[in-house]
Design an enzyme around this catalytic site. Structure first.
Site, mmCIF file in Angstrom:
data_model
loop_
_atom_site.group_PDB
_atom_site.id
_atom_site.type_symbol
_atom_site.label_atom_id
_atom_site.label_comp_id
_atom_site.label_asym_id
_atom_site.label_seq_id
_atom_site.Cartn_x
_atom_site.Cartn_y
_atom_site.Cartn_z
ATOM 1 N N LYS A 1 0.840 -1.198 0.000
ATOM 2 C CA LYS A 1 0.000 0.000 0.000
ATOM 3 C C LYS A 1 0.882 1.258 0.000
ATOM 4 O O LYS A 1 0.673 2.176 -0.772
ATOM 5 C CB LYS A 1 -0.910 -0.055 1.238
ATOM 6 C CG LYS A 1 -1.829 1.132 1.376
ATOM 7 C CD LYS A 1 -2.752 0.941 2.574
ATOM 8 C CE LYS A 1 -3.419 2.259 2.935
ATOM 9 N NZ LYS A 1 -4.248 2.168 4.137
ATOM 10 N N GLU B 1 10.577 -4.902 4.116
ATOM 11 C CA GLU B 1 10.600 -6.309 3.696
ATOM 12 C C GLU B 1 10.246 -6.435 2.213
ATOM 13 O O GLU B 1 10.942 -7.108 1.438
ATOM 14 C CB GLU B 1 9.581 -7.137 4.504
ATOM 15 C CG GLU B 1 9.950 -7.372 5.944
ATOM 16 C CD GLU B 1 9.394 -6.313 6.881
ATOM 17 O OE1 GLU B 1 9.127 -5.172 6.418
ATOM 18 O OE2 GLU B 1 9.252 -6.613 8.073
ATOM 19 N N GLY C 1 -4.720 -1.883 5.298
ATOM 20 C CA GLY C 1 -3.971 -3.036 4.780
ATOM 21 C C GLY C 1 -4.633 -4.354 5.134
ATOM 22 O O GLY C 1 -4.791 -5.248 4.295
ATOM 23 N N ARG C 2 -5.067 -4.490 6.388
ATOM 24 C CA ARG C 2 -5.611 -5.778 6.836
ATOM 25 C C ARG C 2 -7.036 -6.029 6.351
ATOM 26 O O ARG C 2 -7.615 -7.068 6.640
ATOM 27 C CB ARG C 2 -5.510 -5.894 8.366
ATOM 28 C CG ARG C 2 -6.100 -4.718 9.126
ATOM 29 C CD ARG C 2 -5.658 -4.733 10.584
ATOM 30 N NE ARG C 2 -6.123 -3.559 11.321
ATOM 31 C CZ ARG C 2 -5.461 -2.434 11.400
ATOM 32 N NH1 ARG C 2 -4.304 -2.288 10.764
ATOM 33 N NH2 ARG C 2 -5.917 -1.418 12.121
ATOM 34 N N GLU D 1 -4.246 -6.364 15.169
ATOM 35 C CA GLU D 1 -3.730 -5.057 14.765
ATOM 36 C C GLU D 1 -4.839 -4.005 14.927
ATOM 37 O O GLU D 1 -4.567 -2.835 15.177
ATOM 38 C CB GLU D 1 -3.239 -5.109 13.305
ATOM 39 C CG GLU D 1 -2.181 -4.059 12.999
ATOM 40 C CD GLU D 1 -1.455 -4.280 11.671
ATOM 41 O OE1 GLU D 1 -0.337 -4.819 11.693
ATOM 42 O OE2 GLU D 1 -2.003 -3.907 10.618
ATOM 43 N N HIS E 1 -5.580 -33.064 18.121
ATOM 44 C CA HIS E 1 -4.438 -33.890 18.531
ATOM 45 C C HIS E 1 -3.246 -33.029 18.909
ATOM 46 O O HIS E 1 -2.138 -33.523 19.051
ATOM 47 C CB HIS E 1 -4.063 -34.844 17.392
ATOM 48 C CG HIS E 1 -5.178 -35.777 17.045
ATOM 49 N ND1 HIS E 1 -5.352 -36.985 17.656
ATOM 50 C CD2 HIS E 1 -6.215 -35.644 16.178
ATOM 51 C CE1 HIS E 1 -6.432 -37.582 17.169
ATOM 52 N NE2 HIS E 1 -6.973 -36.772 16.269
ATOM 53 N N LYS F 1 9.944 -1.079 13.828
ATOM 54 C CA LYS F 1 10.486 -0.788 12.493
ATOM 55 C C LYS F 1 11.605 0.241 12.605
ATOM 56 O O LYS F 1 12.666 0.109 12.006
ATOM 57 C CB LYS F 1 9.391 -0.206 11.589
ATOM 58 C CG LYS F 1 8.349 -1.165 11.104
ATOM 59 C CD LYS F 1 7.479 -0.458 10.076
ATOM 60 C CE LYS F 1 6.174 -1.177 9.836
ATOM 61 N NZ LYS F 1 5.221 -0.407 9.042
HETATM 62 O O1 F6P Z 1 2.727 -4.070 9.931
HETATM 63 C C1 F6P Z 1 2.177 -2.834 9.664
HETATM 64 C C2 F6P Z 1 1.609 -2.721 8.296
HETATM 65 O O2 F6P Z 1 1.446 -1.356 8.063
HETATM 66 C C3 F6P Z 1 0.300 -3.446 8.106
HETATM 67 O O3 F6P Z 1 -0.788 -2.793 8.627
HETATM 68 C C4 F6P Z 1 0.268 -3.608 6.639
HETATM 69 O O4 F6P Z 1 -0.679 -4.548 6.248
HETATM 70 C C5 F6P Z 1 1.696 -4.028 6.365
HETATM 71 O O5 F6P Z 1 2.462 -3.259 7.275
HETATM 72 C C6 F6P Z 1 2.192 -3.863 4.956
HETATM 73 O O6 F6P Z 1 2.173 -2.550 4.542
HETATM 74 P P1 F6P Z 1 2.309 -2.156 3.008
HETATM 75 O O7 F6P Z 1 1.172 -2.745 2.274
HETATM 76 O O8 F6P Z 1 2.275 -0.655 2.993
HETATM 77 O O9 F6P Z 1 3.628 -2.681 2.497
#
Ligand code: F6P
Length: 548
Positions: free
Chosen positions: A209, A215, A269-270, A355, A386, A514
């Site tokens: 987003k 990452e 995002g979620r 979150e 189990h 972060k």
């Molecule tokens: O972990 C925090 C967060 O902002 C989430 O809410 C989001 O889904 C994720 O990082 C990934 O963010 P992006 O889509 O901006 O890479």
């Protein structure tokens, strides 16, 4: 209009619930069922292909009435309207929360800052449709003229968990494309995935987003470097697409403008799998199925928005969860789907729930003086029986559990499915009734054990029972029912956030880690450990010494 701002524990309903709790807490569900044979009749909701039975809960009609009073006192009705009509209920980020608009119908209206966003949503949906169709039918080809065989979704958090869960859940509806997910910054994960790929036939979908997430950007750069060992810079346009609100950063990465699928800041995002973040889902199962997923969610939206609270599945589930969290002191909830297809459902909900409602400051900026967000965990049954069910049955913690099952399997193996479902029903029954001293005694007697041995074994074999469960029984796992199921939990999250008077749609809590990670990375690179607490300095020193 802002959301009503009420400390829930100051409401009349809360105070009544506290009194009611003292009256009811020692009454077992076994007694409740003995007293009232009509509980299942009273405490269930039938909606479309769903049957939600909540009779195996530590409640009576007064509990439900008081919980409904609580929902009314905190202004839930208005809050629902603010949510659906694009009011800026995500106040700390000054944003609307409109993932529901992504699954709305063409003639609906969804206003953001007074502008209707529906036509824009449909334009993007059309772009997703055309693109997916061209990849699936082989019209779009890779740099060497071959059709695509593999899709790699690169994203993390909401840009990964929704698509991963849905692609896994809809495996039965999948086409020939192989779909992979890279999320972790762990280079070993990237390397393992690359091993399976042919650069000529792989499409990379970078989902972020913000297009600033460490990452995702690092993994994308690593993949791009690998790709450029086999192809030219011009070939990137054919093999890399992006989903983002940050068009500039995506373009700077080298993505062709036509290959950027926009999303909007009013989609968290979620809650974003319904947007272009779902591109990978559409690629995996085809746009028609993706659209059916949206359609199922839209049906649940209408149910949530228009049904009286006492027949409203997300509201009832949310209220029950508040009942256990805030009155019984339960800390966690388990989600147990009786289908392997939903193996990623609990991890998906972990982000959505934790979150969103993992907050300790209320909408006035004050520290809350009551519990908020629950801990979510779970695994499919019967595997989980189990693994960790022992603790749910006989441990010291009260863990309300949702059992999600399907009347029909996708392949027609009735024998397996009946066995699976017999476990499903047996578990909720066992959790309700447990096993009494008298029952254990009879069992032990039948085994012909000595009195000494029987007396010794007796306490270990008694199950208290009285463990609450919801049974969510769905006709069959389809894109529509999956969409509705996800939306049901999304709205449950919303209701709980309204009751707890917190902001459910920001996530400031993930920022600190972060920031620290980026300064620690610099210290690792320069081998110059700065001021930390003694433990962190010691650990960093040890790591640097042994890794360089
Ligand atoms: O972990 C925090 C967060 O902002 C989430 O809410 C989001 O889904 C994720 O990082 C990934 O963010 P992006 O889509 O901006 O890479």
């Amino acid at each position: 209009m802002p959301l009503q701002n009420t400390n829930p524990i100051t409401t009349k309903a809360w105070q009544e619930l506290e009194k009611h709790f003292l009256e009811i807490k020692n009454i077992s569900m076994q007694e409740m069922f003995q007293e009232d044979n009509n509980r299942a009749e009273k405490f269930h909701i039938k909606w479309e292909d769903f049957l939600v039975d909540y009779s195996k809960n530590r409640i009576n009609q007064s509990t439900i009435n008081l919980l409904l009073d609580l929902a009314n006192e905190v202004g839930l009705k208005d809050a629902i309207e603010y949510y659906f009509t694009g009011k800026k209920i995500n106040k700390t980020e000054d944003r609307s929360v409109l993932h529901t608009a992504l699954r709305a119908n063409k003639n609906d209206i969804a206003l953001v800052d007074g502008e209707d966003v529906i036509s824009e949503i449909f334009e993007v949906k059309n772009k997703i449709k055309l693109f997916s169709e061209n990849i699936i039918n082989g019209n779009k080809k890779g740099f060497s003229g071959k059709s695509f065989t593999d899709i790699v979704n690169i994203g993390i958090g909401g840009s990964d968990l929704g698509p991963t869960m849905a692609v896994e859940a809809l495996q039965f509806y999948k086409n020939h494309l192989n779909v992979h997910f890279i999320s972790n910054i762990d280079g070993d994960h990237v390397a393992e995935t690359i091993k399976k790929l042919n650069p000529e036939t792989t499409l990379f979908v970078i989902v972020s987003k913000t297009f600033t997430t460490q990452e995702t950007l690092t993994n994308s750069e690593t993949i791009k470097d690998w790709f450029l060992k086999f192809a030219t810079k011009e070939d990137i346009a054919k093999h890399f697409v992006a989903v983002s609100t940050n068009i500039k950063n995506a373009t700077d990465f080298g993505i062709d403008n036509d290959n950027i699928f926009p999303m909007w800041d009013w989609v968290g995002g979620r809650f974003s799998l319904w947007s272009s973040v779902g591109l990978t889902i559409s690629l995996a199962v085809g746009f028609d199925n993706f659209d059916k997923l949206l359609c199922g969610a839209n049906k649940m939206d209408n149910h949530f928005r228009n049904t009286p609270f006492d027949k409203n599945t997300p509201i009832i589930l949310a209220l029950l969860s508040v009942w256990y969290n805030n009155f019984f002191g339960s800390e966690s909830e388990a989600i147990i789907p009786y289908t392997q297809y939903l193996q990623k459902f609990a991890p998906y909900l972990q982000q959505a729930v934790m979150e969103s409602n993992g907050k300790s400051v209320d909408r006035n900026g004050n520290r809350v003086n009551y519990q908020t967000g629950t801990i979510i965990w779970g695994e499919p049954g019967s595997n989980s029986q189990h693994a960790f069910f022992q603790l749910i049955h006989q441990g010291t913690k009260l863990i309300p559990t949702d059992f999600i099952g399907f009347i029909k399997p996708l392949y027609d193996d009735k024998e397996h499915h009946d066995m699976l479902m017999s476990n499903f029903f047996a578990q909720t029954e066992a959790l309700l009734h447990g096993k009494t001293k008298a029952q254990v005694n009879t069992e032990l007697e039948k085994q012909g054990l000595s009195k000494e041995k029987s007396d010794f074994l007796l306490p270990f074999k008694i199950f208290e029972g009285n463990k609450p469960t919801n049974t969510i029984l769905i006709k069959v796992l389809t894109p529509e029912t999956l969409g509705a199921l996800i939306a049901m939990y999304e709205h449950k999250i919303f209701v709980q956030g309204v009751i707890w008077n917190i902001f459910s749609y920001d996530q400031w809590g993930v920022e600190l880690g972060k920031q620290l990670a980026s300064s620690i990375l610099e210290e690792i690179n320069t081998t110059n450990v700065k001021n930390h607490d003694a433990s962190t300095s010691f650990l960093l020193g040890f790591f640097i010494k042994n890794s360089h």
